[in-house]
Structures are given as structure tokens and as C-alpha cells.
Enzyme design. Sequence first.
Site, PDB file in Angstrom:
ATOM      1  CD  GLU A 257       5.646   5.609  -2.363  1.00 53.00           C
ATOM      2  OE1 GLU A 257       5.201   4.464  -2.532  1.00 53.00           O
ATOM      3  OE2 GLU A 257       5.569   6.212  -1.279  1.00 53.00           O
ATOM      4  CB  CYS A 291       2.416   0.537  -8.203  1.00 45.20           C
ATOM      5  SG  CYS A 291       1.302   1.604  -7.310  1.00 45.20           S
TER       6      CYS A 291
END
Length: 503
Positions: A257, A291
Site C-alpha cells: 500500500e 495517501c
Amino acid sequence: MSLAPETRSLLEALGVDAARTTAGTMPSFSPVTGEEIAALTPDTPETAAAAVARAKEAFKAWRLVPAPKRGELVRLLGEELRADKVALGKLVSIEAGKSPSEGQGEVQEMIDICDFAVGLSRQLYGLTIATERPGHRMMETWHPLGVVGVITAFNFPVAVWAWNSALAFVCGDAVIWKPSEKTPLTALACEAILARALARFGAAPENLSQVLIGAGDVGNVLVESPDVALISATGSTRMGRIVGPKVAARFGRSILELGGNNAGIVCPSADLDMTLRAVAFGAMGTAGQRCTTMRRLFVHESVYDALVPRLIKAYASVTVGNPLETQALVGPLIDRQAFDAMQAALAAARAAGGTVHGGAREAIGSDAAYYVHPALVEMPEQAGPVLEETFAPILYVMKYSDFDAVLEAHNAVGAGLSSSIFTLDLREMETFLSARGSDCGIANVNIGTSGAEIGGAFGGEKETGGGRESGSDAWKGYMRRATNTINFSRELPLAQGVTFDID
Ligand code: NAD
């Protein structure tokens, strides 16, 4: 060193032994003040290796506990998190600099994934598949995978652990967590909260869950160990470039991720009031340190002048301040390195012809705290720093005229995490969501790029790493699948009509 009274009482309320956080050699800082708030004793490669050995034993026992029973542990974890939501949220604010609302929102995300995983613990099902052989049955079974190494980033210091652990626990796996070296206190708090759930549960093996304090060298032990079946690593693409090949070289499994360079496209028909609010939260919220933060915005030339000046005004008026003492919408950057990276990106943008609005440091608190005004940069084209993720509140705004060309530009960056289109035009919307549209793991319509719910699978493509966590069928990453064929006939027909007759 001694802890600040507020941090001490929070740690005590959460059940963390304060002595563990004051006598070590690894300092921990709060971005809110820039001050050292704790000194911990880091793990070493040797203690990390010992943790792997212990986790392997715990896994052997945990995999035999029926999944719905494993779900009971996660249900209790959810209860404990509910009880500690305010305190843990506040510790997140102290350690990661989030506003109280965002700090508690992160804990709510943990509670949500626990609820999801409890239900999942009765739904870990496989398919029954039609077989070509008479008197046979074919099916899939899902089994616990092994030890899961969870490596997490500073910006979601607790939720990402919960996303992984809640699923891993119901799937029958043992977990070793290596949190960011920038946020060790919240990790110790989670360890203490889970310990309470484990005590109430009573029947879990020892060392089902362990926390390793330290930096990349400690995480690397998990990455290289053949006894860690799955590495779920959240962080920068730079980290993923190191971790991914190492896990692949030992044929381990990984969920990566990594970084994002998320964009929005504002089309001629967009609801501009709504777009304005969505972009403001997506680009400035959490001080640009998500993110999924919106980092690029393509605005159609017909609405550019109606939207961008309003956006610049919103940027100018947004409040920046200490998240513990004010109602400011934007808190601090994590550290000096983040500030330097932001200023370097803004300088590069100026050099590439960009017009920068905002971006200056604000004198809030001590010299060691890094508060900045979010920056909006009008760019003539997508070039230079626009192509990379800078983990700070910078939004690059570009004008477009042709829809097909903007789709190309949207996808012409390395990362592929989150994306949005703002339109009321059905054709544009469906094209954006289609095979020739956004190439991201998350593609939204008329909402921003950030703030995902746990029910959907979370993750992205390309340099974002390809991993999926959280909802939908992400649980399959934490289990191993077996295809079983059972012959209940008196014959032995071979598949594909192959014959192999022996006397
Ligand atoms: P980072 O890459 O500096 O660190 C992340 C974690 O990786 C830390 O725990 C660190 O100790 C560990 N690490 C670093 N090098 C390692 C190595 N060689 N071996 C093993 N472990 C290693 O990231 P950060 O600054 O903490 O977080 C910000 C980044 O994380 C941004 O790029 C952001 O986009 C990304 N992020 C991605 C997601 C996602 O779900 N895609 C979520 C949150 C953050």
C-alpha cells in the site's frame, strides 16, 4: 526523560506502562510542538527474529480455533476501542498532528473494521464448482495463512494496523506489527487495548499479536523471514521498491500500500459549490498527509475562472494551528524533512512556470514544529514535481480543454491510488469509470479522492503497489486457498478424457 503530564495521563488511561516510554534511546517527537515526548527502547534484529519464532507457534494454535470464535476476539477488540475512542484519538493527535475530529475518525475506522471482520468470521466461504467427472465434487476451501508482518506509515498510525489485524485474526493468522518509528506510542496503546480484549477472550495463544518498535532495519527482519507468510507494508513507494523485491525473492506474499498522486477532473457540468468543498477537504485535510490526498486538479477551461479563484480564496482563509488547542482545520507537518520536501517541490514548480499561492511556514509554537499554509499551484502543464507525490498540502491545478486528453494526463503518473471526477454528464462519468478511464484502485464521482469507507477494498495500482486491504474480498489475501476434488464414485475417470489403463 519525563513525559508531559497530558501524555503521561493519556498513556496511563490507555494502559501503557509509562516507564516503557521514558528510559530508552529512541526518541519520539510530537509534530504539534516539535518536542521530544518519549524515549523508547527499540527492538533489534535479534529480538525481531525471536518474535517471529514466537508468532509461528501462536499461529499453530490459533489456526485451529473456529473462525466464528476468532471473530469473538475481534468483537471484544471493537468494544475496547469504543471505550477508548476519545483517549486513543487524542494520542493520535499528539503523535501524528491530526485534528481531534480526524484523530477520533481514525479510531472509528478501527471500530468499523472490527464490526466488518466479526461478520466476516462467519463468511469465509469458498465456491463449489461443477466438475466434468461423474461422481466427483470440486470445491474451494480457505485456510489460515501463517504469520502476517504488518509494517505501517506514520500518517495512519492506528487504523492501518486495525485493517490488517482484524482481518488477519478472523482469518486465523498471527500478527507482528512494526509501526512507523515516528508513531510508537499509539502502537503501544493499541497493544494495551488488544491485551484487554485478549484477557476477556481468554482462549487465544500467547504472542498472537506482537509489536516491534524500531525503524526499517527491524521491519526488514519480517521482510526477509521465510516464516512470515505475508508482508502487508504501507508507506512510500521508495520503501515498497525495497520491500517488494525482497519478499518476492523468497516467494512470500505481499500486500503493498504505497504512495499516491491522486487527481480530480472538474468537467463543464460540475456542481461547483460541491466541488469546491470536496477539493478543499481532499487537498488540505490532514495537512495533505493522506495517501489519498488530492494532489492534482484538472479543471475544464469553461469553468476554470468560476472555480479556481474561489478555491484560491478558500486556501487563503483556511485556518492553520495547533490541533490540540485550536479549532484549526490544518495541523502541522510531521517533521522538518516533510517541510523541506514541500519547499523543494514548490521551488521546482515555480521553475517549471507555476504560480504558487500559499505554502509559507507559519510561526506557530516552537521552532521545532512545522506548520505551513497549504499551497495551491497553478501549473501551465503537468510536468516536474506534479508527476511525483510530495507528502504535504500542495495542490497542482491545470486547465484542460479535451476530455480524452485529460484522461490520458490523469493516468500519466507513476502512482495509481485514488481519483475523482466532478460531472453531471453521464457519458463523462461512465467513461471515467470504464476500462479506458481512471487507472486507479479507487475511482469516485462527485466526491473527493480521500476519506474511503472500510467496506470497499482499499488500495491502488502501478507504483501504489497493487495491494488491497480492508473490505470487500480483501480477506482472501490473508488466507490460502485449496481446491479440493472428492471422488465418491467407484470409477477413476481422468480429467480431459485422458486414459492411463494399467492391468
Ligand atoms: P515510509 O515509507 O517512510 O515508512 C513506512 C514504514 O516502512 C515505516 O514503518 C518504516 O519504518 C518502514 N520501512 C522503511 N524502510 C523499510 C525497509 N527497508 N524495510 C522494512 N520496513 C521499512 O512512509 P511514511 O513517511 O511513514 O508514510 C508516508 C507514505 O506512506 C506516503 O508515501 C503515503 O502515500 C504512504 N501511505 C500509503 C497508504 C496506502 O494505503 N496506499 C496509506 C498511508 C500512507
